[in-house]
Design an enzyme around this catalytic site. Structure first.
Site, short mmCIF file in Angstrom:
data_model
loop_
_atom_site.label_atom_id
_atom_site.label_comp_id
_atom_site.label_asym_id
_atom_site.label_seq_id
_atom_site.Cartn_x
_atom_site.Cartn_y
_atom_site.Cartn_z
N LYS A 114 50.68 21.27 37.13
CA LYS A 114 49.60 21.90 36.36
C LYS A 114 48.95 20.81 35.51
O LYS A 114 49.60 19.80 35.19
CB LYS A 114 50.20 22.97 35.44
N GLY A 119 42.73 45.61 32.25
CA GLY A 119 41.92 44.45 32.58
C GLY A 119 41.29 44.62 33.96
O GLY A 119 41.99 44.58 34.97
N VAL A 120 39.97 44.82 33.97
CA VAL A 120 39.30 45.05 35.25
C VAL A 120 38.34 43.91 35.56
O VAL A 120 37.18 44.10 35.89
CB VAL A 120 38.59 46.43 35.29
N GLY A 121 38.87 42.69 35.42
CA GLY A 121 38.10 41.49 35.75
C GLY A 121 38.14 41.26 37.25
O GLY A 121 38.15 42.20 38.04
N HIS A 122 38.23 39.98 37.63
CA HIS A 122 38.16 39.63 39.05
C HIS A 122 39.22 40.36 39.88
O HIS A 122 38.91 40.99 40.88
CB HIS A 122 38.33 38.12 39.21
N VAL A 123 40.48 40.26 39.45
CA VAL A 123 41.56 40.87 40.23
C VAL A 123 41.55 42.39 40.07
O VAL A 123 41.65 43.15 41.04
CB VAL A 123 42.94 40.31 39.80
P1 NAD Z 1 39.49 37.87 34.46
O1 NAD Z 1 39.26 37.03 33.27
O2 NAD Z 1 38.44 37.98 35.50
O3 NAD Z 1 39.86 39.37 34.04
C1 NAD Z 1 40.68 39.67 32.96
C2 NAD Z 1 40.10 40.89 32.27
O4 NAD Z 1 41.01 41.33 31.26
C3 NAD Z 1 38.77 40.61 31.56
O5 NAD Z 1 37.79 41.54 32.00
C4 NAD Z 1 39.10 40.80 30.08
O6 NAD Z 1 38.01 41.35 29.34
C5 NAD Z 1 40.25 41.78 30.14
N1 NAD Z 1 41.14 41.78 28.98
C6 NAD Z 1 41.55 40.76 28.20
N2 NAD Z 1 42.38 41.20 27.23
C7 NAD Z 1 42.51 42.53 27.43
C8 NAD Z 1 43.24 43.56 26.77
N3 NAD Z 1 44.02 43.31 25.73
N4 NAD Z 1 43.15 44.83 27.23
C9 NAD Z 1 42.36 45.11 28.30
N5 NAD Z 1 41.65 44.17 28.96
C10 NAD Z 1 41.71 42.92 28.53
O7 NAD Z 1 40.86 37.34 35.10
P2 NAD Z 1 41.40 37.58 36.57
O8 NAD Z 1 41.03 36.43 37.42
O9 NAD Z 1 41.07 38.96 37.01
O10 NAD Z 1 42.98 37.46 36.32
C11 NAD Z 1 43.68 38.50 35.68
C12 NAD Z 1 45.11 38.05 35.41
O11 NAD Z 1 45.74 37.72 36.64
C13 NAD Z 1 45.22 36.80 34.53
O12 NAD Z 1 46.38 36.88 33.75
C14 NAD Z 1 45.39 35.67 35.56
O13 NAD Z 1 46.06 34.57 35.00
C15 NAD Z 1 46.21 36.36 36.61
N6 NAD Z 1 46.06 35.78 37.94
C16 NAD Z 1 44.83 35.75 38.52
C17 NAD Z 1 44.70 35.20 39.80
C18 NAD Z 1 43.36 35.18 40.50
O14 NAD Z 1 43.33 34.98 41.72
N7 NAD Z 1 42.25 35.41 39.81
C19 NAD Z 1 45.83 34.68 40.47
C20 NAD Z 1 47.08 34.76 39.85
C21 NAD Z 1 47.17 35.31 38.57
#
Ligand code: NAD
Length: 361
Positions: free
Chosen positions: A94, A191-195
């Site tokens: 990392k 959390g309804v971001g990317h994943v």
């Molecule tokens: P992202 O930033 O697109 O989405 C995260 C969402 O969580 C955001 O919309 C944010 O507003 C929301 N959030 C933050 N704090 C919050 C809370 N207290 N309550 C409710 N919502 C909240 O991130 P992502 O890419 O969707 O990843 C989500 C998680 O999965 C992260 O922890 C990331 O490290 C992990 N992860 C992601 C991937 C990937 O492929 N993107 C791979 C492995 C792990």
């Protein structure tokens, strides 16, 4: 307090950095500094027994260098476990760039960082992580080929991560309910971001009842308009009558406070480092009779996607490999029940056993 092994003539207690490396047997640390661009970064390689170390670069405004060092050591070790349990021929590494990702970015800074990555000659391969955008990695890629996830290559890993998370969730259901169908199951996604958004699609397709929370109101409004989901408050989510809690936001949401409130029977989400204190909260979850899908095994779809790019494999290959997360989680939960050991400990053991097996061949 950890044990420090003294080498003849060297008192490791006097060198806190080497002492920290030896605590979890990190192989290599590279401190990167460039006054002209303001670059201050640390690359940590934890273990390369299975292959070159792969893990993203995080840009974060750490309070001090010690905090950055501790973070990169912890994160790189986590990647060793994630890559191992996923059956990838990759070690764990990392990088962290110390600084404000909103104000300190420049092409020169990322190109300088790319040259440091290149100096490791492929022992470390980088990718995006928190605070990094595709454009930043494009600059890194000008200086080195040891970077994955560039625009136009394997692309956004989130769909693969969501698919693996969904498959692992189904495996938990199979063990608990005797069927892996999630139809009519109440699933709360934090959390309804990317994943999270991709996960919603899989769950709704299968007939689950989906509840969502997010701190970003415009996103939440868009999601509730586009999908048949119910919105809950950011704190209210912990008290919901639900079958499955899916943390997909930040880490450490499994803690004393939330575990006293959660009424679910399965915890399966994509967020990293969900257990605030691994030993305490991993055990507490088991004592409460909740099935916990260990985060690093469940969310490995992202790194699987990177690996497929590295090897020149297709997106279909990545999705098929992510599907194997079903079996991985199923086996972990079964073994946890049989040995009465928390699932996170079983996952750690499996990852360590694979490294030992390879190292001894
Ligand atoms: P992202 O930033 O697109 O989405 C995260 C969402 O969580 C955001 O919309 C944010 O507003 C929301 N959030 C933050 N704090 C919050 C809370 N207290 N309550 C409710 N919502 C909240 O991130 P992502 O890419 O969707 O990843 C989500 C998680 O999965 C992260 O922890 C990331 O490290 C992990 N992860 C992601 C991937 C990937 O492929 N993107 C791979 C492995 C792990």
């Amino acid at each position: 307090m950890f044990e420090v092994k003294n080498i003849e003539g060297v008192n490791l207690k006097e060198n806190p950095v080497i002492a920290k490396m030896s605590k979890y047997n990190h192989e290599q640390l590279l401190f990167c500094n460039d006054n002209d661009t303001g670059l201050k970064a640390i690359i940590a390689i934890h273990n390369t027994k299975l292959g070159p170390a792969l893990g993203g670069t995080r840009m974060w405004n750490y309070n001090n260098e010690t905090e950055a060092l501790d973070d990169v050591l912890r994160l790189s070790r986590g990647m060793t476990y994630k890559n191992s349990i996923s059956g990838l021929n990759l070690g764990g590494g990392k990088a962290v760039i110390i600084g404000d990702s909103h104000t300190m970015k420049s092409e020169a800074l990322f190109r300088r960082f790319g040259r440091f990555v290149h100096s490791l000659a492929g022992n470390y391969i980088t990718a995006e992580d928190v605070g990094i955008e595709p454009l930043d990695m494009t600059y890194v890629g000008v200086e080195t080929n040891y970077v994955v996830g560039l625009p136009g290559k394997s692309g956004d890993p989130s769909p693969v991560t969501a698919y693996g998370t969904y498959m692992g969730m189904k495996a938990c259901a199979k063990i608990l309910y005797g069927s892996d169908s999630l139809s009519e199951k109440v699933v709360a996604i934090q959390g309804v971001g990317h994943v999270g958004e991709y996960l919603i699609k899989y769950l709704l397709k299968e007939g689950a009842k989906v509840y969502v929370s997010d701190i970003h109101t415009p996103l939440l409004n868009r999601i509730s308009k586009d999908y048949n989901v119910n919105v809950v408050g950011i704190d209210e989510i912990y008290d919901l009558d639900m079958d499955i809690y899916a943390p997909c936001a930040l880490g450490a949401t499994l803690n004393d406070n939330t575990l006293n409130r959660l009424k679910c029977s399965i915890i399966a989400g994509a967020a990293n480092n969900q257990l605030e204190k691994e030993d305490v909260h991993g055990m507490k979850i088991m004592d409460k009779g909740i099935i916990y899908a260990p985060d690093f095994a469940l969310n490995a779809g992202g790194v699987i996607n990177c690996y497929s790019e590295l090897k020149g494999f297709s997106n279909e290959w990545a999705m098929t490999k992510a599907e194997e997360i079903y079996t991985t989680i199923y086996d972990i939960v079964k073994r946890s029940k049989k040995e009465s050991i928390p699932t996170y400990q079983i996952a750690n053991k499996i990852a360590e056993e694979r490294i030992l097996d390879i190292q001894n061949t």
